[in-house]
Design a protein around this motif. Structure first.
Motif, PDB file in Angstrom:
ATOM      1  N   ILE A 101      34.246  47.957  30.394  1.00 15.42           N
ATOM      2  CA  ILE A 101      34.632  46.579  30.753  1.00 15.42           C
ATOM      3  C   ILE A 101      34.322  46.409  32.236  1.00 15.42           C
ATOM      4  CG2 ILE A 101      36.540  44.924  30.901  1.00 15.42           C
ATOM      5  CD1 ILE A 101      37.899  46.421  28.608  1.00 15.42           C
ATOM      6  N   GLY A 102      33.488  45.425  32.571  1.00 13.29           N
ATOM      7  CA  GLY A 102      32.985  45.345  33.941  1.00 13.29           C
ATOM      8  C   GLY A 102      33.375  44.081  34.682  1.00 13.29           C
TER       9      GLY A 102
ATOM     10  N   ASN B 127      31.371  41.243  40.493  1.00 13.76           N
ATOM     11  CA  ASN B 127      30.910  41.287  41.889  1.00 13.76           C
ATOM     12  C   ASN B 127      29.661  42.144  42.086  1.00 13.76           C
ATOM     13  OD1 ASN B 127      32.472  43.526  41.352  1.00 13.76           O
ATOM     14  ND2 ASN B 127      33.342  43.652  43.397  1.00 13.76           N
TER      15      ASN B 127
ATOM     16  N   LYS C 227      31.466  45.174  27.701  1.00 11.37           N
ATOM     17  CA  LYS C 227      31.963  43.794  27.847  1.00 11.37           C
ATOM     18  C   LYS C 227      31.803  43.411  29.324  1.00 11.37           C
ATOM     19  CE  LYS C 227      34.819  40.203  28.221  1.00 11.37           C
ATOM     20  NZ  LYS C 227      34.501  39.897  29.637  1.00 11.37           N
TER      21      LYS C 227
ATOM     22  N   SER D 142      31.778  40.804  32.633  1.00 12.59           N
ATOM     23  CA  SER D 142      32.624  39.677  33.041  1.00 12.59           C
ATOM     24  C   SER D 142      32.065  38.383  32.453  1.00 12.59           C
ATOM     25  CB  SER D 142      32.650  39.579  34.566  1.00 12.59           C
ATOM     26  OG  SER D 142      33.118  38.310  34.963  1.00 12.59           O
TER      27      SER D 142
ATOM     28  N   GLY E  48      32.203  37.228  26.183  1.00 10.62           N
ATOM     29  CA  GLY E  48      33.363  36.365  25.960  1.00 10.62           C
ATOM     30  C   GLY E  48      34.310  36.457  27.134  1.00 10.62           C
TER      31      GLY E  48
ATOM     32  N   PHE F 262      37.253  50.983  32.592  1.00  8.49           N
ATOM     33  CA  PHE F 262      37.522  49.623  33.076  1.00  8.49           C
ATOM     34  C   PHE F 262      37.250  49.528  34.572  1.00  8.49           C
ATOM     35  CE2 PHE F 262      40.414  46.800  35.331  1.00  8.49           C
ATOM     36  CZ  PHE F 262      40.164  45.591  34.703  1.00  8.49           C
TER      37      PHE F 262
ATOM     38  N   THR G 296      44.743  43.414  35.708  1.00 10.30           N
ATOM     39  CA  THR G 296      44.130  43.526  34.378  1.00 10.30           C
ATOM     40  C   THR G 296      44.144  44.975  33.916  1.00 10.30           C
ATOM     41  OG1 THR G 296      42.687  41.685  34.991  1.00 10.30           O
ATOM     42  CG2 THR G 296      42.117  42.852  33.001  1.00 10.30           C
TER      43      THR G 296
ATOM     44  N   PHE H   3      39.190  39.953  49.252  1.00  4.87           N
ATOM     45  CA  PHE H   3      37.955  39.729  48.490  1.00  4.87           C
ATOM     46  C   PHE H   3      37.203  38.498  48.984  1.00  4.87           C
ATOM     47  CE2 PHE H   3      36.021  40.934  44.235  1.00  4.87           C
ATOM     48  CZ  PHE H   3      35.967  42.269  44.549  1.00  4.87           C
TER      49      PHE H   3
HETATM   50  P1  NDP Z   1      39.290  41.148  36.365  1.00  7.66           P
HETATM   51  O1  NDP Z   1      40.370  42.160  36.325  1.00  7.66           O
HETATM   52  O2  NDP Z   1      39.638  39.732  36.356  1.00  7.66           O
HETATM   53  O3  NDP Z   1      38.296  41.349  35.122  1.00  7.66           O
HETATM   54  C1  NDP Z   1      37.631  42.581  34.895  1.00  7.66           C
HETATM   55  C2  NDP Z   1      37.122  42.599  33.469  1.00  7.66           C
HETATM   56  O4  NDP Z   1      38.226  42.669  32.564  1.00  7.66           O
HETATM   57  C3  NDP Z   1      36.340  41.342  33.072  1.00  7.66           C
HETATM   58  O5  NDP Z   1      35.267  41.717  32.234  1.00  7.66           O
HETATM   59  C4  NDP Z   1      37.379  40.555  32.313  1.00  7.66           C
HETATM   60  O6  NDP Z   1      36.839  39.635  31.427  1.00  7.66           O
HETATM   61  C5  NDP Z   1      38.094  41.662  31.568  1.00  7.66           C
HETATM   62  N1  NDP Z   1      39.429  41.315  31.078  1.00  7.66           N
HETATM   63  C6  NDP Z   1      40.246  40.288  31.459  1.00  7.66           C
HETATM   64  N2  NDP Z   1      41.423  40.341  30.767  1.00  7.66           N
HETATM   65  C7  NDP Z   1      41.329  41.408  29.940  1.00  7.66           C
HETATM   66  C8  NDP Z   1      42.231  41.998  28.995  1.00  7.66           C
HETATM   67  N3  NDP Z   1      43.435  41.513  28.750  1.00  7.66           N
HETATM   68  N4  NDP Z   1      41.816  43.106  28.339  1.00  7.66           N
HETATM   69  C9  NDP Z   1      40.604  43.660  28.582  1.00  7.66           C
HETATM   70  N5  NDP Z   1      39.715  43.132  29.452  1.00  7.66           N
HETATM   71  C10 NDP Z   1      40.075  42.035  30.136  1.00  7.66           C
HETATM   72  O7  NDP Z   1      38.415  41.540  37.641  1.00  7.66           O
HETATM   73  P2  NDP Z   1      37.200  40.749  38.261  1.00  7.66           P
HETATM   74  O8  NDP Z   1      36.104  40.605  37.261  1.00  7.66           O
HETATM   75  O9  NDP Z   1      37.741  39.531  38.922  1.00  7.66           O
HETATM   76  O10 NDP Z   1      36.668  41.789  39.348  1.00  7.66           O
HETATM   77  C11 NDP Z   1      37.172  41.843  40.641  1.00  7.66           C
HETATM   78  C12 NDP Z   1      38.087  43.041  40.789  1.00  7.66           C
HETATM   79  O11 NDP Z   1      37.383  44.221  40.435  1.00  7.66           O
HETATM   80  C13 NDP Z   1      38.543  43.252  42.214  1.00  7.66           C
HETATM   81  O12 NDP Z   1      39.897  43.591  42.247  1.00  7.66           O
HETATM   82  C14 NDP Z   1      37.700  44.427  42.673  1.00  7.66           C
HETATM   83  O13 NDP Z   1      38.262  45.129  43.732  1.00  7.66           O
HETATM   84  C15 NDP Z   1      37.589  45.219  41.420  1.00  7.66           C
HETATM   85  N6  NDP Z   1      36.441  46.111  41.464  1.00  7.66           N
HETATM   86  C16 NDP Z   1      36.653  47.454  41.544  1.00  7.66           C
HETATM   87  C17 NDP Z   1      35.589  48.319  41.637  1.00  7.66           C
HETATM   88  C18 NDP Z   1      35.795  49.796  41.666  1.00  7.66           C
HETATM   89  O14 NDP Z   1      34.846  50.506  41.385  1.00  7.66           O
HETATM   90  N7  NDP Z   1      36.956  50.307  41.975  1.00  7.66           N
HETATM   91  C19 NDP Z   1      34.205  47.822  41.686  1.00  7.66           C
HETATM   92  C20 NDP Z   1      34.105  46.408  41.577  1.00  7.66           C
HETATM   93  C21 NDP Z   1      35.206  45.587  41.484  1.00  7.66           C
HETATM   94  P3  NDP Z   1      36.630  38.105  31.908  1.00  7.66           P
HETATM   95  O15 NDP Z   1      35.784  38.151  33.131  1.00  7.66           O
HETATM   96  O16 NDP Z   1      35.929  37.519  30.760  1.00  7.66           O
HETATM   97  O17 NDP Z   1      38.011  37.566  32.154  1.00  7.66           O
END
Ligand code: NDP
Length: 498
Positions: free
Chosen positions: A143-144, A147, A170, A172, A201, A220, A226, A374
């Motif tokens: 799950i990605g 950014n 899956k 974003s 989705g 994840f 999340t 961010f």
């Molecule tokens: P989110 O947590 O909003 O979403 C991450 C992924 O989870 C998306 O694909 C999202 O889908 C999906 N998702 C949302 N709800 C659920 C659920 N209930 N169950 C399973 N999957 C779900 O993060 P962002 O996409 O906004 O990314 C930014 C965040 O990611 C920041 O906090 C950043 O720091 C972190 N990040 C961490 C990295 C690391 O390597 N440590 C690298 C890059 C970013 P959808 O988009 O469709 O809602």
């Protein structure tokens, strides 16, 4: 329909990915419901077995072909990343370059790291041949985030595939197109087998992936909030998880640092990709002796940036429009609590774009210090010495990466930081070194992508003990005698009791 396209219901719901710079539609994608996700995972189970049976050498060949296909399509893929995120084309290209390098390392090193090897059996079990191998888990759900929609998920996808697994990905909802394009490039090389499938989705599609029967692990990457929901869903089936979450990374500037280089790293680490980087620099702690000079460099460099939607600009918009309000709140709170803006201010936020903002002397209880921002906001606080810099850097629940600028004490300072990765006299360099594991502690998550640890993350260790000959003293048998036990205890006293 290709083998990697996931079938959907007769009249599927769809959604559009948009260019955040213009609002133009980049692509239309199906919303995969739970039934479609489960079907994808079921198809992946067979693909995983086929892939595992190919063995290390053949997998390395196929992944090598994939690597070449990605290089050939680098510009097309970079354009999709740019259109879906709004980031400059060269930033998108850089992301692909790093992901391709990681793919090469993962496929090139999988056999060395994971193949069965002998381990010492020990004196007491010297009649045994002990071996250890790392076997694939089967199907890995990835799950990605949006950014770095190639580099970040590929940290899981490439390593999971190299370790012998199939992947259901899956992406974003903001960046589905590049996920689909990545899978298409692999499909040609694996004879149409559904080795890498993409389900598109919203959050519910990701949640369905966590619950799908047959998933061996969820990798994840996203926000900490999340991550907790994903973990709760995975707990129901005891599905293991790898969590790459957010950060609040600090950059420490020691008194003997190259100030120009440190400022360059702070501004690039804090502002590139409009600050939307999990390991981006959000806080700077600079020792008092050099604070004024360092801040002058930062101000000059931040003022010289050319943000905006220009493809050749230094950085683009907020990819997720709602992030602008969070950044504005952090700026306002920092200023209200006594921080001083030396570049930009509240007026720098004009969604979806935010111009560079640098605020100095921000109280440590401000949201710009305690929460992930961010956005292109850099906080620069002066500290009396490095000890205080380390204390403040560690005073957060996050613990992803950090940066240290010091000519003499880089390693010493790095060792005192509570985080997963440290760059010394450079910034974010660890992410581009494939042999270095990447991941955090605390609210930044757990588990590792990249490196040997990143390969093992997508495997299960399997231990095998083969008896070479029977020992004269049998103690794990009902034929055991008190004389035999006495001899064993004698050996233990000699070996461990002195
Ligand atoms: P989110 O947590 O909003 O979403 C991450 C992924 O989870 C998306 O694909 C999202 O889908 C999906 N998702 C949302 N709800 C659920 C659920 N209930 N169950 C399973 N999957 C779900 O993060 P962002 O996409 O906004 O990314 C930014 C965040 O990611 C920041 O906090 C950043 O720091 C972190 N990040 C961490 C990295 C690391 O390597 N440590 C690298 C890059 C970013 P959808 O988009 O469709 O809602």
């Amino acid at each position: 329909m290709t083998a990697t396209e996931v079938p959907v219901a007769a009249a599927p719901a769809t959604f559009e990915s948009l260019d955040p710079r213009t609002g133009d539609v980049v692509g239309t994608h199906p919303v995969h419901d739970a039934a479609a996700v489960e079907a994808a995972v079921a198809r992946a189970v067979d693909a995983a077995q086929w892939w595992a049976d190919l063995g290390f050498a053949e997998r390395r060949n196929r992944l090598g072909e994939w690597r070449k296909a990605l290089v050939r399509r680098l510009d097309d893929l970079a354009r999709i990343v740019s259109d879906e995120t709004g980031k400059p084309l060269d930033d998108s290209r850089l992301e692909l370059v790093l992901a391709i390098d990681h793919l090469a390392w993962a496929s090139g090193n999988a056999e060395k790291v994971l193949r069965r090897r002998k381990v010492p059996a020990g004196l007491l079990m010297s009649n045994q041949a002990a071996t250890l191998a790392y076997a694939p888990l089967g199907v890995v759900g990835v799950i990605g985030p949006w950014n770095y929609p190639v580099f970040t998920p590929m940290g899981s996808i490439a390593y999971a595939l190299a370790a012998g697994n199939a992947v259901v990905f899956k992406p974003s909802e903001l960046t589905p197109g590049v996920g689909v394009a990545l899978a298409d490039t692999l499909a040609e090389i694996v004879e149409g087998r559904p080795l890498l499938q993409v389900v598109t989705g919203f959050g519910e599609t990701g949640a369905a992936l966590c619950r799908a029967p047959g998933i061996g692990k969820i990798a994840f990457t996203g926000s900490t909030a999340t991550a907790k929901r994903v973990m709760a869903a995975c707990a129901e089936s005891l599905t293991p998880v790898l969590m790459e979450c957010g950060g609040k990374d600090a950059l420490i500037v020691d008194g003997d640092a190259d100030l120009e280089a440190a400022a360059d790293a702070a501004v690039w680490g804090g502002m590139s990709n409009a600050g939307q980087t999990c390991v981006g620099v959000e806080r700077v702690y600079v020792v008092a002796d050099v604070a004024e000079k360092f801040t002058e460099h930062v101000v000059a460099k931040a003022r010289a940036l050319r943000p905006g939607g220009n493809p050749a600009g230094d950085f683009g918009p907020m990819t997720m429009a709602s992030q602008s309000e969070i950044v504005r709140r952090h700026i306002d709170d920092a200023l209200a609590k006594g921080g001083r803006a030396v570049v930009g201010g509240s007026e720098s936020v004009h969604a979806p774009f935010i111009d560079p903002v640098v605020i100095v002397d921000v109280p440590e209880d401000s949201s710009a210090i305690t929460e992930e921002t961010f956005g292109p906001l850099l906080v620069v606080n002066t500290v009396p010495d490095v000890d205080e810099a380390v204390r403040r850097a560690n005073a957060t629940g996050y613990g992803l990466g950090a940066t240290v600028f010091s000519k003499k004490r880089g390693e010493e300072i790095a060792a005192r930081l509570r985080c997963g990765m440290v760059a010394i006299n450079n910034v974010i360099s660890f992410a581009g070194i494939p042999s270095l594991p990447f991941g955090g502690v605390g609210d930044s998550g757990f588990g590792r992508i990249h490196g040997a640890d990143g390969l093992r993350e997508f495997t299960r260790p399997q231990s095998v003990a083969r008896q070479k000959f029977a020992l004269p003293i049998a103690v794990t048998s009902f034929k055991r005698t008190s004389r035999g036990m006495g001899a064993l205890l004698g050996i233990v006293r000699l070996r461990h009791g002195r």
